[in-house]
Scaffold this motif. Structure first.
Motif, PDB file in Angstrom:
ATOM      1  N   ASP A 167      -6.833  -2.971   0.622  1.00  0.00           N
ATOM      2  CA  ASP A 167      -7.172  -3.641  -0.647  1.00  0.00           C
ATOM      3  C   ASP A 167      -8.673  -3.707  -0.870  1.00  0.00           C
ATOM      4  N   GLY A 168      -9.433  -2.982  -0.052  1.00  0.00           N
ATOM      5  CA  GLY A 168     -10.889  -3.110  -0.119  1.00  0.00           C
ATOM      6  C   GLY A 168     -11.521  -2.409  -1.302  1.00  0.00           C
ATOM      7  N   GLU A 169     -10.933  -1.303  -1.783  1.00  0.00           N
ATOM      8  CA  GLU A 169     -11.540  -0.528  -2.873  1.00  0.00           C
ATOM      9  C   GLU A 169     -10.673  -0.629  -4.122  1.00  0.00           C
ATOM     10  N   PRO A 170     -11.214  -1.135  -5.210  1.00  0.00           N
ATOM     11  CA  PRO A 170     -10.430  -1.307  -6.441  1.00  0.00           C
ATOM     12  C   PRO A 170      -9.832  -0.002  -6.945  1.00  0.00           C
ATOM     13  N   GLU A 171     -10.551   1.110  -6.790  1.00  0.00           N
ATOM     14  CA  GLU A 171     -10.032   2.388  -7.286  1.00  0.00           C
ATOM     15  C   GLU A 171      -8.755   2.782  -6.553  1.00  0.00           C
ATOM     16  N   LEU A 172      -8.724   2.564  -5.225  1.00  0.00           N
ATOM     17  CA  LEU A 172      -7.534   2.908  -4.452  1.00  0.00           C
ATOM     18  C   LEU A 172      -6.379   1.950  -4.763  1.00  0.00           C
ATOM     19  N   VAL A 173      -6.703   0.693  -4.998  1.00  0.00           N
ATOM     20  CA  VAL A 173      -5.657  -0.264  -5.389  1.00  0.00           C
ATOM     21  C   VAL A 173      -5.050   0.152  -6.718  1.00  0.00           C
ATOM     22  N   ASP A 174      -5.877   0.628  -7.640  1.00  0.00           N
ATOM     23  CA  ASP A 174      -5.391   1.085  -8.939  1.00  0.00           C
ATOM     24  C   ASP A 174      -4.502   2.313  -8.779  1.00  0.00           C
ATOM     25  N   LEU A 175      -4.891   3.232  -7.900  1.00  0.00           N
ATOM     26  CA  LEU A 175      -4.063   4.407  -7.644  1.00  0.00           C
ATOM     27  C   LEU A 175      -2.709   4.008  -7.045  1.00  0.00           C
ATOM     28  N   ARG A 176      -2.726   3.012  -6.164  1.00  0.00           N
ATOM     29  CA  ARG A 176      -1.467   2.554  -5.565  1.00  0.00           C
ATOM     30  C   ARG A 176      -0.556   1.952  -6.629  1.00  0.00           C
ATOM     31  N   ARG A 177      -1.126   1.258  -7.571  1.00  0.00           N
ATOM     32  CA  ARG A 177      -0.340   0.726  -8.681  1.00  0.00           C
ATOM     33  C   ARG A 177       0.281   1.856  -9.492  1.00  0.00           C
ATOM     34  N   THR A 178      -0.471   2.934  -9.723  1.00  0.00           N
ATOM     35  CA  THR A 178       0.070   4.084 -10.446  1.00  0.00           C
ATOM     36  C   THR A 178       1.242   4.688  -9.682  1.00  0.00           C
ATOM     37  N   LEU A 179       1.107   4.822  -8.361  1.00  0.00           N
ATOM     38  CA  LEU A 179       2.179   5.362  -7.536  1.00  0.00           C
ATOM     39  C   LEU A 179       3.421   4.477  -7.618  1.00  0.00           C
ATOM     40  N   GLN A 180       3.230   3.182  -7.563  1.00  0.00           N
ATOM     41  CA  GLN A 180       4.362   2.268  -7.600  1.00  0.00           C
ATOM     42  C   GLN A 180       5.142   2.399  -8.900  1.00  0.00           C
ATOM     43  N   VAL A 181       4.439   2.455 -10.032  1.00  0.00           N
ATOM     44  CA  VAL A 181       5.129   2.571 -11.317  1.00  0.00           C
ATOM     45  C   VAL A 181       5.810   3.930 -11.439  1.00  0.00           C
ATOM     46  N   LEU A 182       5.190   4.982 -10.940  1.00  0.00           N
ATOM     47  CA  LEU A 182       5.832   6.302 -10.949  1.00  0.00           C
ATOM     48  C   LEU A 182       7.160   6.282 -10.205  1.00  0.00           C
ATOM     49  N   LEU A 183       7.168   5.651  -9.044  1.00  0.00           N
ATOM     50  CA  LEU A 183       8.399   5.590  -8.257  1.00  0.00           C
ATOM     51  C   LEU A 183       9.439   4.695  -8.930  1.00  0.00           C
ATOM     52  N   GLU A 184       8.989   3.623  -9.567  1.00  0.00           N
ATOM     53  CA  GLU A 184       9.923   2.730 -10.253  1.00  0.00           C
ATOM     54  C   GLU A 184      10.590   3.419 -11.444  1.00  0.00           C
ATOM     55  N   THR A 185       9.884   4.333 -12.096  1.00  0.00           N
ATOM     56  CA  THR A 185      10.433   5.037 -13.267  1.00  0.00           C
ATOM     57  C   THR A 185      11.073   6.367 -12.891  1.00  0.00           C
ATOM     58  N   ASN A 186      11.239   6.613 -11.569  1.00  0.00           N
ATOM     59  CA  ASN A 186      11.844   7.862 -11.097  1.00  0.00           C
ATOM     60  C   ASN A 186      11.056   9.077 -11.589  1.00  0.00           C
ATOM     61  N   LEU A 187       9.710   8.962 -11.477  1.00  0.00           N
ATOM     62  CA  LEU A 187       8.768  10.043 -11.843  1.00  0.00           C
ATOM     63  C   LEU A 187       8.819  10.399 -13.318  1.00  0.00           C
ATOM     64  N   GLU A 209       7.137   7.515 -19.477  1.00  0.00           N
ATOM     65  CA  GLU A 209       7.364   6.078 -19.355  1.00  0.00           C
ATOM     66  C   GLU A 209       6.261   5.417 -18.533  1.00  0.00           C
ATOM     67  N   THR A 210       5.826   6.119 -17.460  1.00  0.00           N
ATOM     68  CA  THR A 210       4.756   5.572 -16.627  1.00  0.00           C
ATOM     69  C   THR A 210       3.463   5.441 -17.422  1.00  0.00           C
ATOM     70  N   ALA A 211       3.130   6.463 -18.192  1.00  0.00           N
ATOM     71  CA  ALA A 211       1.924   6.414 -19.012  1.00  0.00           C
ATOM     72  C   ALA A 211       1.988   5.266 -20.020  1.00  0.00           C
ATOM     73  N   ARG A 212       3.174   5.043 -20.578  1.00  0.00           N
ATOM     74  CA  ARG A 212       3.321   3.951 -21.545  1.00  0.00           C
ATOM     75  C   ARG A 212       3.116   2.591 -20.867  1.00  0.00           C
ATOM     76  N   ARG A 213       3.700   2.398 -19.671  1.00  0.00           N
ATOM     77  CA  ARG A 213       3.570   1.121 -18.978  1.00  0.00           C
ATOM     78  C   ARG A 213       2.128   0.852 -18.557  1.00  0.00           C
ATOM     79  N   LEU A 214       1.439   1.900 -18.121  1.00  0.00           N
ATOM     80  CA  LEU A 214       0.072   1.716 -17.614  1.00  0.00           C
ATOM     81  C   LEU A 214      -0.990   1.899 -18.699  1.00  0.00           C
ATOM     82  N   HIS A 215      -0.545   2.221 -19.906  1.00  0.00           N
ATOM     83  CA  HIS A 215      -1.474   2.416 -21.037  1.00  0.00           C
ATOM     84  C   HIS A 215      -2.475   3.528 -20.739  1.00  0.00           C
ATOM     85  N   PHE A 216      -1.964   4.647 -20.144  1.00  0.00           N
ATOM     86  CA  PHE A 216      -2.784   5.817 -19.855  1.00  0.00           C
ATOM     87  C   PHE A 216      -2.440   6.926 -20.850  1.00  0.00           C
ATOM     88  N   HIS A 217      -3.399   7.801 -21.055  1.00  0.00           N
ATOM     89  CA  HIS A 217      -3.094   9.047 -21.769  1.00  0.00           C
ATOM     90  C   HIS A 217      -2.276   9.933 -20.843  1.00  0.00           C
TER      91      HIS A 217
END
Length: 571
Positions: free
Chosen positions: A499-519, A523-531
Motif C-alpha cells: 500500500d506504499g505507492e498510490p499508483e500501484l494501489v490504483d492499479l490493484r483497484r483496476t485489477l479487482q474491478v476487471l475480475l469482478e466484471t469477468n474481464l 463495464e470496467t471502464a464505466r465503473r472506474l470512469h476511464f476512457h
C-alpha cells in the motif's frame, strides 16, 4: 405583624441548609416558641420562619458583617444600629446574603422603632425580623435556645443511629434490598421504591400505582435534571412530597431510593433516614454484585470448558447446565459478540482494560442477558474477557440460518446496548452453524469467532455474519498460518501487494474491478470512469507485471484469491 408559635413543634428533625447539606438546629418558628421569647413579635419576613438556627451571636459593633456566620440568630439592641456605615435596609440584605437565620432587636432606649424601609426589605427577602420584649435578657435567650439546639441534636443523632442499627441488622441477618425498603416504608409510613440506573424496580413497598408513579416521576426528573446530585446526597424534589437519594458505592451510581407521600409532609428528618437507608442499600448492592460476580465467573468457567471440549460427555454437560437454567439438550448455535474499536487479541494499547472499556463490556453482557431472557429463557449467556458468548436454541430442525427469534434477539441486544451508552459504541456479531449435541459446541464456537472477525473485516464495525455466508472467506479463514496467506499474496500480486505507492494501489483497484466484471472492459471502464483506451493500456501494464491473466483462468483464480486475502488483512 404578630406570630403565634405552634403548641407542638413536632419531633426532632434534621434540617436542610441552603447549601444542600443536612444540619442540626431549630427553625426560626420553633425558636419563637421558647419560653424566654414569650412576648416576642415577628414584624417582617414570615416567609423565612423555616430558616435554621444553629448558633447565636450578639451584635455589639456597627461593622458586624465580618463576624457573622450562616445559620446565626443575631441579637442586638438599637445602639449598634445607630452607627452602622450603611442604611438599615442594606444591612438586612447583607445579613441575608451571608446566610443569617434572623435578626432580633430590643427596642427602647437607643432605637424607638426599625425604619420602614428595613421592615420592607426584610419582607421582600423573607428574612425574619423579630422585636424582643424589654424584660428579657440576652443571656437567658442564649442559654435556652442553645440548650434546645443541643437537645435537638442529641435526639436526632440517637434516632438516626437507631434507624441505622436496625437497617444494618437486616443485612447482617441475611436480608436484602426488599427488607431494607420495607423497613424504611414502615418507619416513614410512606411508599418507597429502589430503582437501578435504568429505572428498573429493584425493590418496592407500596401499591402498584404508587410504584409506577414514582418511576414516572424519576424518569421526568432525570430528563430535566440528570441522574442526581454529584455528591451523593439526597434532596426533596418535585412537590416536596418526594425524597430522592442516590445509592452510591465505590464511586459508582447504582440507582436511587425514592420515598413519596401524596400529602407532601416528608421532612428533612425523613431525608436523613432515607440517606442512611441508601448507605445500607449500597452495602446490599455491593454484596449482591460480589456474589453475582463469583457465580458469573463459575458459569463462565464451565462454559469455557464446554467450548474447549474438556467439560465431559453430553449427559454431564446437559445436567450441569440445567442447574444454571441453561437448556443445551436441543439444537443450538453459538453467537459471539465483540466490541468494535479495540486492539485485536487484547486490550486497547495492549494494556489493562480501562474503566470505560470494562463498563462497555459489562453493558454488552447485560444487553445480551436481557435480550436472551425475553426471547430464549434457556439460553446460556456469559461474558469472557473480550467477548460475550451466547448459546441459543434454534427452532425447527431445518433452521440453518438464524432467521426469526435469533435475529430478533440480536436486534434487541443491539438496541439495548445502544440505548445506555452516552458515547456511541458498536459491536460485531458472528453466528455459527446449528449443532445437535453439546460435543459439537467447540467447533461451533470456532465458527462464530471466525464469522465475527471475518465479518468485521469485510463489512466494518457493527457487522453481523453467519459462518455459512462467508463463502470463499470461510475457506481462507480456515488456514491456520496467516504467514502462509501473506506469502501467497506477495507471490501472486508482487508489487501490487503493498500500500506504499498510490499508483500501484490504483492499479490493484483496476485489477479487482476487471475480475469482478469477468474481464468486461466496457463495464470496467464505466465503473472506474476511464476512457476505453486508458483501460486497455492499464490491462497491458498489469499483464506485464502479473502475467497473461486475461487468457489464463488459473492465474485469474489465484489473483482473485489473493485480493480476497488482502480484504481479510489483520485476521
Amino acid at each position: 405583624m404578630s406570630y403565634t408559635p405552634a403548641a407542638d413543634p413536632g419531633p426532632p428533625a434534621l434540617r436542610l441548609a441552603s447549601t444542600g447539606t443536612l444540619t442540626y438546629g431549630l427553625s426560626v418558628g420553633e425558636v419563637l416558641g421558647v419560653s424566654t421569647l414569650d412576648g416576642a413579635r415577628l414584624i417582617a419576613g414570615q416567609a423565612g420562619l423555616d430558616r435554621i438556627v444553629q448558633r447565636l451571636n450578639v451584635m455589639e459593633v456597627p461593622d458586624i458583617l465580618a463576624w457573622v456566620k450562616p445559620h446565626e440568630l443575631l441579637l442586638t439592641t438599637g445602639y449598634p444600629l445607630r452607627g452602622t456605615p450603611q442604611p438599615l435596609d442594606a444591612l438586612v440584605a447583607d445579613l441575608d446574603e451571608r446566610g443569617l437565620a434572623a435578626l432580633a432587636i430590643k427596642l427602647g432606649r437607643y432605637l424607638e422603632a426599625p425604619p420602614a424601609e428595613m421592615v420592607e426589605q426584610a419582607d421582600r427577602l423573607g428574612f425574619p425580623l423579630i422585636l424582643l420584649p424589654d424584660d428579657v435578657g440576652f443571656d437567658d435567650i442564649l442559654n435556652q435556645v442553645l440548650t434546645d439546639i443541643l437537645n435537638r441534636q442529641a435526639a436526632v443523632l440517637a434516632r438516626t443511629e437507631e434507624v441505622h442499627r436496625a437497617l444494618v441488622q437486616i443485612v447482617l441477618c441475611g436480608g436484602g434490598l426488599q427488607e431494607v425498603v420495607d423497613e424504611v416504608a414502615l418507619l416513614l409510613e410512606v411508599a418507597v421504591v429502589a430503582l437501578d440506573g435504568d429505572q428498573r424496580v429493584l425493590a418496592a413497598a407500596g401499591c402498584a400505582e404508587q410504584v409506577e408513579a414514582m418511576r414516572a416521576f424519576d424518569a421526568a426528573r432525570q430528563a430535566e435534571h440528570g441522574r442526581g446530585r454529584p455528591d451523593g446526597r439526597g434532596e426533596r424534589a418535585g412537590d416536596a412530597g418526594h425524597l430522592v437519594v442516590p445509592v452510591v458505592a465505590g464511586g459508582f451510581d447504582h440507582g436511587r431510593i425514592i420515598a413519596h407521600d401524596p400529602g407532601g409532609v416528608l421532612g428533612q428528618a425523613d431525608l436523613g433516614i432515607l440517606e442512611r437507608a441508601a448507605t445500607v442499600a449500597a452495602l446490599v448492592v455491593t454484596k449482591q454484585q460480589a456474589v453475582a460476580a463469583v457465580e458469573s465467573k463459575y458459569r463462565a468457567d464451565f462454559l469455557r470448558d464446554v467450548l474447549a471440549g474438556r467439560a465431559g460427555d453430553d449427559d454431564r454437560i446437559v445436567g450441569h447446565c440445567a442447574g444454571f437454567g441453561w437448556d443445551l439438550d436441543r439444537p443450538v448455535l453459538v453467537v459471539v459478540a465483540e466490541l468494535d474499536g479495540r486492539a485485536r487479541g487484547g486490550d486497547p494499547a495492549g494494556g489493562t482494560r480501562g474503566p470505560d472499556e470494562r463498563a462497555a463490556q459489562e453493558r454488552l453482557a447485560a444487553a445480551w442477558t436481557t435480550a436472551a431472557r425475553r426471547h430464549d429463557p434457556g439460553a446460556a449467556v456469559v461474558s469472557f474477557a473480550h467477548e460475550v458468548v451466547a448459546v441459543l436454541g434454534v427452532p425447527g430442525d431445518d433452521a440453518a440460518l438464524p432467521a426469526g427469534p435469533v435475529q430478533a434477539m440480536i436486534k434487541e441486544a443491539t438496541a439495548i446496548f445502544a440505548e445506555h451508552h452516552a458515547v456511541r459504541r458498536t459491536f460485531s456479531t458472528g453466528i455459527s452453524r446449528t449443532v445437535a449435541a453439546p460435543r459439537a459446541l467447540p467447533e461451533a464456537y470456532e465458527q462464530a469467532v471466525k464469522a465475527v472477525r471475518v465479518g468485521r473485516q469485510l463489512h466494518g464495525d457493527g457487522a453481523r455474519a453467519h459462518f455459512d455466508q462467508l463463502g470463499v472467506y470461510r475457506l481462507l479463514s480456515l488456514v491456520s498460518d496467516p504467514a502462509e496467506l501473506h506469502a501467497f499474496v506477495r507471490e501472486t500480486l508482487g508489487d501490487l501487494a503493498g500500500d506504499g505507492e498510490p499508483e500501484l494501489v490504483d492499479l490493484r483497484r483496476t485489477l479487482q474491478v476487471l475480475l469482478e466484471t469477468n474481464l468486461n472492459v466496457a463495464e470496467t471502464a464505466r465503473r472506474l470512469h476511464f476512457h476505453y483506451n486508458t483501460l486497455r493500456y492499464r490491462i497491458g501494464k498489469l499483464e506485464r507485471m502479473l502475467g497473461p491473466f486475461t487468457e489464463d483462468a488459473h492465474l485469474r483464480l489465484n489473483l482473485t484469491l489473493a485480493l480476497h486475502v488482502l480484504r481479510m488483512r489483520g485476521i
